[in-house]
Write a protein that holds these residues in place. Structure first.
Motif, short mmCIF file in Angstrom:
data_model
loop_
_atom_site.label_atom_id
_atom_site.label_comp_id
_atom_site.label_asym_id
_atom_site.label_seq_id
_atom_site.Cartn_x
_atom_site.Cartn_y
_atom_site.Cartn_z
N HIS A 193 -1.48 10.79 12.41
CA HIS A 193 -1.16 10.82 13.66
C HIS A 193 -1.69 9.58 14.25
CE1 HIS A 193 0.30 14.81 13.08
NE2 HIS A 193 -0.73 14.89 12.47
N THR A 194 -2.17 8.66 13.67
CA THR A 194 -2.81 7.32 14.19
C THR A 194 -1.74 6.09 13.74
OG1 THR A 194 -4.64 5.98 14.72
CG2 THR A 194 -4.22 6.79 12.34
N SER A 195 -1.93 4.99 14.25
CA SER A 195 -1.32 3.84 13.65
C SER A 195 -1.78 3.42 12.30
CB SER A 195 -1.55 2.56 14.77
OG SER A 195 -0.80 2.91 16.08
N ILE A 196 -1.15 3.02 11.41
CA ILE A 196 -1.35 2.48 10.40
C ILE A 196 -0.77 0.99 10.05
CG2 ILE A 196 -1.86 4.71 9.01
CD1 ILE A 196 1.02 4.19 7.68
N LEU A 197 -1.54 0.03 9.59
CA LEU A 197 -1.26 -1.13 9.30
C LEU A 197 -0.63 -1.25 7.91
CD1 LEU A 197 -4.39 -2.70 11.39
CD2 LEU A 197 -2.23 -1.98 12.44
N ALA A 198 0.01 -2.31 7.77
CA ALA A 198 0.43 -2.55 6.23
C ALA A 198 0.84 -3.84 5.94
CB ALA A 198 1.72 -1.70 5.96
N TYR A 199 0.87 -4.32 4.94
CA TYR A 199 1.14 -5.95 4.75
C TYR A 199 2.25 -5.87 3.41
CZ TYR A 199 -2.92 -5.18 1.79
OH TYR A 199 -3.64 -4.62 0.85
N ASP A 200 2.84 -7.01 3.38
CA ASP A 200 4.14 -7.08 2.36
C ASP A 200 3.38 -7.52 0.95
OD1 ASP A 200 5.89 -6.81 4.35
OD2 ASP A 200 6.18 -9.13 4.63
N TRP A 201 3.78 -6.89 0.13
CA TRP A 201 3.51 -6.84 -1.45
C TRP A 201 4.84 -7.59 -2.13
CZ3 TRP A 201 -0.81 -6.15 -4.23
CH2 TRP A 201 -1.89 -5.08 -3.58
N ARG A 202 4.45 -8.94 -2.75
CA ARG A 202 5.41 -9.45 -3.33
C ARG A 202 6.35 -8.78 -4.44
NH1 ARG A 202 6.57 -13.32 -7.49
NH2 ARG A 202 4.74 -12.74 -8.63
N LEU A 203 5.42 -7.88 -5.16
CA LEU A 203 6.25 -7.19 -6.08
C LEU A 203 5.87 -5.83 -5.89
CD1 LEU A 203 5.77 -9.23 -9.42
CD2 LEU A 203 7.79 -8.96 -8.13
N GLN A 204 6.82 -4.78 -5.88
CA GLN A 204 6.35 -3.19 -5.65
C GLN A 204 6.80 -2.28 -6.75
OE1 GLN A 204 7.81 -2.78 -1.46
NE2 GLN A 204 5.76 -2.26 -1.11
N ASP A 205 5.88 -1.29 -7.16
CA ASP A 205 6.28 -0.15 -8.03
C ASP A 205 5.55 0.98 -7.77
OD1 ASP A 205 4.08 -0.65 -9.19
OD2 ASP A 205 5.08 -1.94 -10.90
N GLU A 206 5.59 1.96 -8.46
CA GLU A 206 4.81 3.15 -8.17
C GLU A 206 3.19 2.75 -8.13
OE1 GLU A 206 5.67 2.70 -12.43
OE2 GLU A 206 6.98 2.69 -10.72
N PRO A 223 4.37 11.28 6.82
CA PRO A 223 5.16 11.20 7.92
C PRO A 223 6.45 10.29 8.09
CG PRO A 223 2.92 11.80 8.85
CD PRO A 223 2.96 10.95 7.54
N LYS A 224 7.48 10.81 8.42
CA LYS A 224 8.48 9.82 8.83
C LYS A 224 8.54 9.01 9.96
CE LYS A 224 12.15 12.09 6.02
NZ LYS A 224 13.34 12.45 5.73
N GLY A 225 7.83 9.63 11.02
CA GLY A 225 7.77 8.73 12.26
C GLY A 225 6.42 8.34 12.70
N ILE A 226 5.55 8.14 11.28
CA ILE A 226 4.32 7.57 11.67
C ILE A 226 4.49 6.20 12.38
CG2 ILE A 226 4.08 6.44 9.47
CD1 ILE A 226 1.19 7.53 9.18
N ARG A 227 3.52 5.62 13.06
CA ARG A 227 3.42 4.44 13.83
C ARG A 227 2.73 3.52 12.91
NH1 ARG A 227 1.15 7.76 17.65
NH2 ARG A 227 -1.07 6.75 17.46
N LEU A 228 3.80 2.44 12.28
CA LEU A 228 3.43 1.47 11.45
C LEU A 228 3.57 0.04 12.05
CD1 LEU A 228 2.86 1.02 8.39
CD2 LEU A 228 5.45 0.83 7.96
#
Length: 315
Positions: A193-206, A223-228
């Protein structure tokens, strides 16, 4: 009895002209006769003639000629690294013989986040070692081509297998949720229920240490509606977390100082194990003294860093 010196007993070398080897090396490195011609200040026709003469002398084809490009044959691919490394050694030795020769240059390739958060603050320490080496920094999230002089040495995040290159362990990487203390205590459930910060990964897997994996390992549904808030650069996402804009999944190595001084707090929840960081360089330069000096300095800094790194957050 006549005793021969080992050098006298060595058979005479059957080598093609050095000029044709230089032309071959440039054409193989660029995979282009035209770009090789530009580098050597000769015409593409002259490049083609030199390559053809070399092939006739060796009795093998070195290039597959196509309408718009050339590709190395199996024989060409075998010859290229040998010629490249020999020419590099000759050039380096000749430079060292000249009076007042230039200091050796080592170009180190790292990601932008690693440069900003870990390497740049430590660069004055390298100068303080008194090493007679100019260290050049190549900061990019695209891996430099170590085979073709894109850089001399790199820090790579991965499994440790780098074909045609030498590698040694540098740092282990663990990713932990962190946020500014201004946001107050946050539980794993409250993060939804808070804002989360993310950054791009060049390669992504599990195995990528990102928020979907963090929520899975926390036993929660993201959550699908999380503030990202998404960033293209890891260092910018960490800076936004320091400014109180939300929580970020950060490599503990890159936020160790902020965790120690309280600028950031580690939040309860899973700690995601990432791949290790490795030092990677061309195998032909295993004994290069300048690379050895830079590698040893980086390993010393990494060992000291991991000794000082804060422990895992409590759940």
């Amino acid at each position: 009895m006549k005793i021969s010196h080992p050098d006298q007993a060595r058979p005479r070398r059957q080598l093609p002209p050095l000029g044709s080897l230089r032309v071959f090396e440039a054409a193989a490195r660029h995979l282009s006769f035209r770009r090789a011609a530009d580098e050597l200040a000769i015409t593409p026709t002259a490049v083609s003639h030199q390559i053809r003469a070399l092939e006739e002398r060796l009795g093998v084809s070195l290039f597959k000629r196509q309408s718009r490009a050339v590709q190395l044959t199996r024989a060409g691919a075998m010859l290229f690294p040998v010629v490249r490394n020999a020419l590099d050694d000759i050039a380096q030795t000749l430079d060292s013989l000249r009076p007042g020769h230039a200091r050796p240059i080592v170009t180190l390739s790292v990601t932008r986040g690693f440069a900003a958060r870990w390497l740049v603050p430590r660069l004055p320490g390298f100068a303080a070692t008194g090493a007679d080496i100019d260290l050049h920094l190549h900061a990019s999230d695209e891996p430099a081509d170590l085979h073709n002089h894109g850089a001399d040495l790199a820090v790579r995040y991965g499994g440790g297998q780098y074909p045609g290159l030498s590698a040694e362990y540098l740092l282990s990487n663990e990713f932990v949720a962190v946020a500014s203390p201004w946001l107050g205590p946050l539980t794993s459930a409250q993060l939804a229920h808070t804002s989360i910060l993310a950054y791009d990964w060049r390669l992504q897997d599990e195995r990528t240490p990102d928020w979907p994996r963090w929520f899975r390992e926390a036993g929660l549904t993201m959550p699908k509606g999380i503030r990202l808030l998404q960033f293209s650069d890891e260092a910018h996402a960490i800076q936004a977390a320091i400014a109180g804009q939300g929580a970020v999944l950060a490599n503990r190595v890159l936020v160790a100082d902020e965790l120690r001084d309280g600028t950031l707090q580690a939040l309860p929840g899973p700690v995601l194990r990432g791949f290790d960081s490795h030092l990677v360089w061309p195998s032909a330069r295993d004994a290069d003294p300048a690379l050895l000096r830079v590698r040893q300095w980086l390993k010393n800094e990494a060992a000291a860093c991991q000794l000082r790194s804060p422990g895992p957050p409590t759940a």
